[in-house]
Each structure stands twice: as structure tokens, then as C-alpha cells.
Design an enzyme around this catalytic site. Structure first.
Site, PDB file in Angstrom:
ATOM      1  N   ASP A 216       0.852  -1.189   0.000  1.00  0.00           N
ATOM      2  CA  ASP A 216       0.000   0.000   0.000  1.00  0.00           C
ATOM      3  C   ASP A 216       0.889   1.240   0.000  1.00  0.00           C
ATOM      4  O   ASP A 216       2.016   1.217   0.508  1.00  0.00           O
ATOM      5  CB  ASP A 216      -0.892   0.010   1.238  1.00  0.00           C
ATOM      6  CG  ASP A 216      -1.760  -1.231   1.336  1.00  0.00           C
ATOM      7  OD1 ASP A 216      -2.461  -1.533   0.360  1.00  0.00           O
ATOM      8  OD2 ASP A 216      -1.732  -1.899   2.390  1.00  0.00           O
ATOM      9  N   ASP A 255      -1.991  -2.534  -4.770  1.00  0.00           N
ATOM     10  CA  ASP A 255      -2.880  -2.842  -3.652  1.00  0.00           C
ATOM     11  C   ASP A 255      -3.608  -1.553  -3.279  1.00  0.00           C
ATOM     12  O   ASP A 255      -4.239  -0.948  -4.130  1.00  0.00           O
ATOM     13  CB  ASP A 255      -2.084  -3.449  -2.499  1.00  0.00           C
ATOM     14  CG  ASP A 255      -2.966  -4.199  -1.509  1.00  0.00           C
ATOM     15  OD1 ASP A 255      -4.201  -4.214  -1.692  1.00  0.00           O
ATOM     16  OD2 ASP A 255      -2.428  -4.769  -0.549  1.00  0.00           O
ATOM     17  N   ASP A 259      -4.405   2.374   3.889  1.00  0.00           N
ATOM     18  CA  ASP A 259      -5.062   1.355   4.714  1.00  0.00           C
ATOM     19  C   ASP A 259      -4.875   1.713   6.177  1.00  0.00           C
ATOM     20  O   ASP A 259      -3.767   2.080   6.609  1.00  0.00           O
ATOM     21  CB  ASP A 259      -4.472  -0.028   4.449  1.00  0.00           C
ATOM     22  CG  ASP A 259      -5.046  -0.682   3.199  1.00  0.00           C
ATOM     23  OD1 ASP A 259      -5.741   0.010   2.438  1.00  0.00           O
ATOM     24  OD2 ASP A 259      -4.783  -1.880   2.989  1.00  0.00           O
ATOM     25  N   ARG A 312     -13.852   1.130  -2.487  1.00  0.00           N
ATOM     26  CA  ARG A 312     -13.229   1.356  -1.174  1.00  0.00           C
ATOM     27  C   ARG A 312     -12.886   2.822  -0.961  1.00  0.00           C
ATOM     28  O   ARG A 312     -11.730   3.200  -0.848  1.00  0.00           O
ATOM     29  CB  ARG A 312     -11.976   0.502  -1.006  1.00  0.00           C
ATOM     30  CG  ARG A 312     -12.228  -0.984  -1.041  1.00  0.00           C
ATOM     31  CD  ARG A 312     -10.958  -1.754  -0.740  1.00  0.00           C
ATOM     32  NE  ARG A 312     -11.172  -3.209  -0.851  1.00  0.00           N
ATOM     33  CZ  ARG A 312     -10.228  -4.127  -0.701  1.00  0.00           C
ATOM     34  NH1 ARG A 312      -8.984  -3.743  -0.417  1.00  0.00           N
ATOM     35  NH2 ARG A 312     -10.495  -5.404  -0.832  1.00  0.00           N
TER      36      ARG A 312
END
Length: 436
Positions: A216, A255, A259, A312
Site C-alpha cells: 500500500d 494494492d 489502509d 473502497r
């Protein structure tokens, strides 16, 4: 002070950009200093202001203020021992992958040999690759991936501010790991998402197999009091549309962009621009992580631009997540799945956001139900008009009926803009190069 003065882009030491005025729409840093490296999160500005707030490295002594122009310099000053406050100013674009993926190849690694051995015609789709020996194509891929992992991940210590100097500061292909620490600020950087040089083929992932990637752009893992502000996070030179296909599946090399996972808490992400990415912002990464995540993952997202994002934005598990005054832009013809993902035990509160959707994309798609969890969605606008997102979703997708009422009301907010004004405010102020 005029609005134009506070729109001045960051230039060197920011001479001429006077102290911020908190009453100005969207201002988030306290009016203590002209140096943005010493600015702290304003009182009441989202979950990261809870308790003692988030000050990063603002109290750093002169000897703990660094300017770096290479990835090696950056990692070196991050590794300086102790938790005393530090400020790291990034000059220009620093790049851990400047020499290309070949720099990480383990001796004997050959991608053509990997494709030959593990093709569905040769290997099938019933057995994963976990049992492959170290000298196999999979073993050599894993060794190469370990080389990349060691180089591109940068561990951020507690009490640190990382800030870009000027309009063009950034990180290209690196991953900021804010892991198990407290009190971190990241501002004014253009961060190009890491490109995984060695995705793993998993024949058992779905009926047709899938390529799985790591890395990430920014990870907040088990950390408290983190402020992510005025950054641009993007796939940059490598949008998914440019990625090749092998075994009939996209060779996925990305990815997430941001996060927040594994017991992280008290995070504010403000005035960022998230651009051209698929799985963008994950809050809580497992349905089975209640032991670490229940009662935590408190995150505020405000005045961010989500442009060209597939899904997301965010997808939430467990946390009390306040999402207000963000602008979500879906481009004509782009792939789009959803914006708000409602996951296990989540308590999402989405208010006064603006959506710009093209013809053919229904507002019902902005919500996605993954688990039974109520949410609040109020006073949101779609294409300039108010709309009840939950009602529209439930009417058009009755198989995923959502319950209204997150069970809490956010209180940690500064100025809240009218959703009608959000596109104009956010589009001109979000992203790197826009702080003063």
C-alpha cells in the site's frame, strides 16, 4: 488575509504565506507558525484531534530537522534512534525503484519460466503454490519479492512529521509504514502507488485464479493519532488500464492507497486527492479481527477528492468512521463498483458529501453492503441535488437492504461546508501543493 493568499502553493520555505486563519473554509492547521513542518492538527479536527491531539514532529530541535533528496537519505533519517520529535522535509521526488524491477531479481528468476510452469494448462486450478521449493519459479519469485519488500518499505517512527517542500515533492514507488507508533503527520506529498514487481499467481483464488499484489502507498497499522493531509495519492504512471494480462487475468500490481488496520485509532485524512485507483482506502482488513479492531479504527475523512476511484472510498469494518465534505467523481466510461463499503460491525457516518456521477451510474451504487451494519447517510448531494442514498440503494438493490442509523454522532469537526459548495471547494484545494 485573503483566500488567495492561503491558496498560495508551497514554495521553498513558504515566504509570504502568512499564518493560517482558522475561520477560512477548510483550514486545518493551527495558526502557530509559517513553517508547515511545525504545524499541528487543529483542535476538534476529526478523530486524530482526540485527547492530546496530533503534533507529529512539530517540537523538533534544529538538529532533528532533516531535508532529504533521495530514498536512501529518507530511510536513513527515519532510522535515527529514539522517539524525539523529528521533521523530515522531502525535496523533489524520491524513488526506491529508479533502477527498475530487475534490480530486485533473485539469481535465476525468470518470469517466462514462471508463466510456463504455472499456466492453468500445465498446473491446473486446484492447487496453490505454497508448497513450491526455494529453487522453483515460485520460490525465486518469492525471493525477488522479498528483495523489493526490504527496499521499498519505510518504517515511520513516533513523533514524526514528513512533509514535501514545494509543489513537486513526492515518493514514487515507496510504501510508508506507520506501524505500532503514535503521533505522525504526513503532508504535501505526491505519492505514486508502489508497483509490485512480483505479483503471485494463485490458481485457487476464484474459479479462474488471480494475481495478488502487495504494498500500500500508506499503511497505518496499530498506530494512534495520525494526520494525513494535503497529499496526492495515485497510480500515476501505471494505471490499471496499462497492466498486462496473463492466464486470462489482469496482472494486478497495485494494492491500496491508504489502509488503516489492526487496531489503528484516531486518524484524520483531510484535503487529500485520491486518483485513478481501484482498491483505495481500507479501514479494517479482516472480519475476524475483532480482538484488535473492536472499539478502535476511529477515522475522519473530510474534504478529500476521490477522482477515478473504483471502490473502497472507504470500505469499513468495526470503526466509527466520519466521512463528510468529500467529493466523489466518477468519470465517463470508467470502471466503478462503489464508494462506501459497509462491513462487519462498522459505524459509518456519511454526511454532506458530493457525488458527480455520469449517465448510467445510479446513486444506488455508491453504497455496498458486505455485512449487516447500520449507517447514517444524510444531506449528501448527487450532481448538485440532495438525495437519500440509503433509500435509493434499498429501492434499487433490495437484496442488500441497508439499515439507517450508525448509533453515534460525530462531534470532532471544524467548519462543515454545504454539500452544494463541496465540489468547488475541494477540487481547488485538495492534494499536494495546496497548503500554506
Amino acid at each position: 488575509m485573503s483566500t488567495q493568499m492561503c491558496h498560495a502553493r508551497v514554495m521553498g520555505s513558504l515566504v509570504g504565506c502568512t499564518a493560517l486563519v482558522l475561520a477560512l473554509t477548510g483550514t486545518t492547521a493551527q495558526a502557530h507558525t509559517r513553517d508547515p513542518g511545525r504545524q499541528t492538527l487543529a483542535a476538534g479536527d476529526g478523530w486524530a484531534s482526540e485527547g492530546a491531539g496530533t503534533t507529529g514532529g512539530s517540537a523538533a530541535v534544529a538538529g532533528s530537522v532533516y531535508t532529504v533528496a533521495t530514498w536512501a537519505e529518507f530511510k536513513a533519517v527515519l532510522a535515527v534512534g529514539g522517539t524525539a520529535p523529528r521533521i523530515i522535509k522531502v525535496k523533489g521526488t524520491i524513488d526506491p525503484v529508479a533502477e527498475g524491477c530487475a534490480a530486485f531479481h533473485a539469481p535465476g528468476y525468470d518470469f517466462a519460466a514462471y508463466l510456463e510452469k504455472y499456466s492453468p494448462e500445465s498446473w491446473g486450478l486446484d492447487t496453490d503454490l505454497s508448497g513450491e521449493p526455494a529453487d522453483s519459479p515460485e520460490g525465486l519469485r518469492a525471493a525477488s519479492a522479498a528483495n523489493q519488500n526490504k527496499i521499498i518499505k519505510a518504517d515511520v517512527p513516533a513523533n514524526t512529521t514528513i512533509i514535501g517542500i514545494g509543489e513537486n515533492a513526492g515518493i514514487r514507488g515507496g510504501s510508508l509504514q506507520i506501524k505500532g507508533v503514535d503521533n505522525v503527520i504526513v503532508r504535501n506529498l505526491t505519492i505514486e502507488a508502489p508497483l509490485d514487481c512480483f505479483p503471485q499467481w494463485d490458481p485457487t483464488d476464484t474459479e479462474t485464479g488471480a494475481w495478488n499484489s502487495e504494498y500500500d502507498a500508506v499503511v497505518v497499522y496499530g498506530s494512534n493519532h495520525v494526520w494525513i493531509d494535503h497529499n496526492t495519492l495515485t497510480d500515476g504512471r501505471y494505471p490499471d488500464s496499462t497492466l498486462p494480462t496473463y492466464f486470462g487475468e489482469v496482472y494486478q500490481q497495485h494494492d491500496g492507497l491508504l489502509d488503516v488496520v489492526r487496531g489503528a485509532n484516531y486518524v484524520t485524512a483531510s484535503w487529500n486527492s485520491f486518483q485513478d485507483h481501484d482498491k483505495t482506502l481500507l479501514i479494517g482488513n479482516s472480519d475476524s479481527a475483532a480482538s484488535t479492531d473492536a472499539g478502535k479504527l476511529k477515522v475522519t475523512l473530510h474534504h478529500n477528492l476521490f477522482d477515478g476511484i473504483v471502490e473502497r472510498a472507504p470500505r469499513v469494518r468495526f470503526g466509527q468512521v466520519d466521512v463528510y465534505n468529500n467529493h466523489f467523481v466518477v468519470g465517463e466510461g470508467q470502471s466503478y463498483s462503489y464508494s462506501f463499503g459497509v462491513g462487519v460491525s462498522s459505524q459509518l457516518y456519511a454526511e454532506k458529501n458530493a457525488f458527480s456521477l455520469p449517465d448510467g451510474i445510479s446513486p444506488a451504487k455508491t453504497l455496498k453492503k458486505w455485512s449487516e451494519a447500520p449507517l447514517t447517510a444524510r444531506k449528501n448531494y448527487v450532481n448538485g441535488a440532495p438525495i437519500d442514498l440509503i433509500a435509493v440503494h434499498n429501492a434499487e438493490i433490495p437484496a442488500e437492504t441497508l439499515q439507517s442509523g450508525a448509533g453515534w454522532t460525530p462531534t470532532l469537526r471544524t467548519k462543515v461546508d454545504s454539500p452544494r459548495a463541496v465540489p468547488g471547494v475541494v477540487d481547488h484545494r485538495a492534494g499536494a501543493g495546496e497548503i500554506c
